[in-house]
Scaffold this active site. Structure first.
Site, short mmCIF file in Angstrom:
data_model
loop_
_atom_site.label_atom_id
_atom_site.label_comp_id
_atom_site.label_asym_id
_atom_site.label_seq_id
_atom_site.Cartn_x
_atom_site.Cartn_y
_atom_site.Cartn_z
N LYS A 166 69.20 28.00 24.65
CA LYS A 166 69.97 28.02 23.39
C LYS A 166 70.33 26.59 22.98
O LYS A 166 70.45 25.71 23.84
CB LYS A 166 71.21 28.91 23.52
CG LYS A 166 72.33 28.31 24.31
CD LYS A 166 73.65 29.01 24.00
CE LYS A 166 74.76 28.29 24.74
NZ LYS A 166 76.07 28.48 24.19
N LYS A 202 75.94 22.28 22.15
CA LYS A 202 76.51 21.00 21.74
C LYS A 202 76.68 20.02 22.89
O LYS A 202 76.69 18.82 22.67
CB LYS A 202 77.82 21.19 20.97
CG LYS A 202 78.92 21.91 21.71
CD LYS A 202 80.16 21.94 20.83
CE LYS A 202 80.84 23.29 20.78
NZ LYS A 202 81.11 23.92 22.07
N LYS A 207 75.73 26.33 34.20
CA LYS A 207 76.41 25.03 34.14
C LYS A 207 76.63 24.46 35.54
O LYS A 207 76.57 23.25 35.73
CB LYS A 207 77.74 25.14 33.39
CG LYS A 207 77.53 25.32 31.89
CD LYS A 207 78.79 25.05 31.09
CE LYS A 207 78.47 25.11 29.60
NZ LYS A 207 79.64 25.06 28.75
N1 AQP Z 1 72.80 28.35 20.01
C1 AQP Z 1 73.72 29.18 19.57
N2 AQP Z 1 73.39 30.19 18.74
C2 AQP Z 1 74.34 31.05 18.26
N3 AQP Z 1 75.65 30.95 18.57
C3 AQP Z 1 76.03 29.96 19.38
N4 AQP Z 1 77.23 29.59 19.87
C4 AQP Z 1 77.08 28.51 20.66
N5 AQP Z 1 75.79 28.15 20.70
C5 AQP Z 1 75.09 29.03 19.92
C6 AQP Z 1 78.48 30.26 19.56
O1 AQP Z 1 79.40 29.26 19.17
C7 AQP Z 1 80.70 29.57 19.67
C8 AQP Z 1 81.18 28.34 20.43
O2 AQP Z 1 81.36 28.55 21.72
P1 AQP Z 1 81.93 27.49 22.73
O3 AQP Z 1 82.25 26.21 22.10
O4 AQP Z 1 83.02 28.15 23.46
O5 AQP Z 1 80.80 27.24 23.75
P2 AQP Z 1 79.40 27.74 23.95
O6 AQP Z 1 79.16 29.15 23.60
O7 AQP Z 1 79.04 27.39 25.37
O8 AQP Z 1 78.67 26.83 22.89
P3 AQP Z 1 77.86 25.54 23.11
O9 AQP Z 1 77.53 24.92 21.80
O10 AQP Z 1 76.68 25.84 24.00
O11 AQP Z 1 78.88 24.62 23.85
P4 AQP Z 1 78.81 23.92 25.24
O12 AQP Z 1 77.57 23.10 25.16
O13 AQP Z 1 80.06 23.13 25.33
O14 AQP Z 1 78.70 24.98 26.30
C9 AQP Z 1 80.55 30.84 20.50
O15 AQP Z 1 80.91 31.96 19.72
C10 AQP Z 1 79.10 30.88 20.80
O16 AQP Z 1 78.63 32.19 21.01
#
Ligand code: AQP
Length: 323
Positions: free
Chosen positions: A191, A194, A110
């Site tokens: 991956k 969001k 990031k």
């Molecule tokens: N692509 C993915 N496949 C499986 N699991 C996923 N998670 C996120 N993306 C995937 C799981 O969703 C939960 C949310 O975690 P978060 O909101 O704390 O942030 P993150 O892991 O960084 O998820 P994002 O969607 O990628 O959010 P942003 O873009 O804001 O960083 C966690 O349990 C994660 O493992």
């Protein structure tokens, strides 16, 4: 029955990755000792719009309910409603090493992609450790991308316990076999996230079903069917997570991408459609969602306050004499 904690950031519209890697496993493991949190303080680590954050926090809480988390079984709340999270985070920041935080893959990814890198982006895992440790958590159901942060939480908890005496339960990550890492449909080396703007590769949970079908149809694959090719492997893994069928067995069922993509579309639709229906009902009644969150925060705070008190005493902070 294990004590469970997990959270999700209101940083954008939730994806199929969030559902398969986190929300569905949460629903499967929910119990009276489970805590699920909209981690809005984590969302402040990257640039954000205040009105958008407020809206997305309520939307994500509504989504928690829409996927089947039951506030009469576990506890659903918003992180910033329980101030103990930020207080314990400071103790965690003073226990984690700078080098450990700097080595985190998420920080590296990031920070490379941002013009402004906040100090909070670096210390994010210390706040996450506080989130988890406040609830004497035994199990943290997360997607594979969060494994490193939970490992850090374990290290910090053990270090604190050995320096200051037994204070925290040392948790472990619970990562599903399928759906734990859903990849971007356009770039299967990344991956599905969001907060990314590669919208063609991201399936949103509340997205129009026609648009979901189009994105799956356009998912990057080779000319000839090869189940090991990253794009194909991702589609097979999504299909397996949605249907519960074994990915290797599914791989042998196809010789071309057309029928595979058609089946993925059908399976994703079957999973997402009921969530969208429930979301439409619940989002029409935000006052009820707000009440559920208030009840959750009260319940969470009782547990969090006791843990914070123990940590404050053990670390050597003078107890305030309020008498
Ligand atoms: N692509 C993915 N496949 C499986 N699991 C996923 N998670 C996120 N993306 C995937 C799981 O969703 C939960 C949310 O975690 P978060 O909101 O704390 O942030 P993150 O892991 O960084 O998820 P994002 O969607 O990628 O959010 P942003 O873009 O804001 O960083 C966690 O349990 C994660 O493992």
């Amino acid at each position: 029955m294990a004590r469970v904690f997990s959270g999700m950031q209101p940083t954008g519209d939730a994806t199929l990755g969030n559902l398969l890697g986190a929300l569905r496993p949460w629903v499967d493991t929910q119990n009276a000792d489970a805590y699920y949190c909209v981690v809005d303080l984590h969302a402040l680590t990257v640039p954000h719009d205040p009105a958008g954050l407020r809206r997305q926090t309520l939307e994500l809480a509504t989504l928690f309910l829409s996927v089947g988390l039951d506030p009469d079984i576990g506890t659903l709340f918003v992180q910033s409603h329980v101030h103990e999270h930020t207080e314990l985070a400071w103790l965690m920041e003073c226990t984690a090493a700078f080098g450990e935080l700097r080595r985190m893959t998420q920080f590296k990814d990031k920070s490379e992609r941002s013009d402004f890198v906040s100090a909070g982006l670096l210390t994010y895992p210390a706040l996450m450790a506080a989130d988890i440790l406040l609830y004497d958590t035994e199990e943290v159901p997360v997607g594979d991308d969060q494994r490193q942060h939970v490992e850090l939480t374990r290290d910090v908890a053990e270090r604190f316990n050995s320096r200051y005496g037994q204070t925290f339960t040392v948790p472990k990550a619970v990562i599903g076999r399928v759906g734990a890492r859903v990849m971007d449909l356009q770039d299967p080396s990344r991956k599905m996230s969001k907060s990314d703007d590669t919208s063609a590769g991201t399936l949103l949970l509340l997205e129009d079903l026609g648009s979901i079908a189009k994105k799956i149809k356009r998912a990057v694959t080779d000319t000839n069917y090869d189940p090991k090719q990253p794009g194909a492997a991702n589609l097979l893994s999504i299909l397996s997570a949605c249907t519960g069928d074994d990915p290797d067995t599914l791989a042998a069922n196809y010789t071309q991408y057309g029928p595979l993509k058609a089946d993925v579309t059908e399976a994703v639709t079957a999973v997402v459609e009921p969530v969208q229906r429930r979301y439409a009902e619940l989002s029409a009644d935000p006052a009820t969602v707000a009440k559920i969150l208030e009840r959750g925060a009260e319940k969470a705070q009782t547990v969090a306050a006791a843990t914070l008190d123990r940590a404050r005493r053990n670390v050597g902070l003078l107890v305030r004499d309020e008498g």
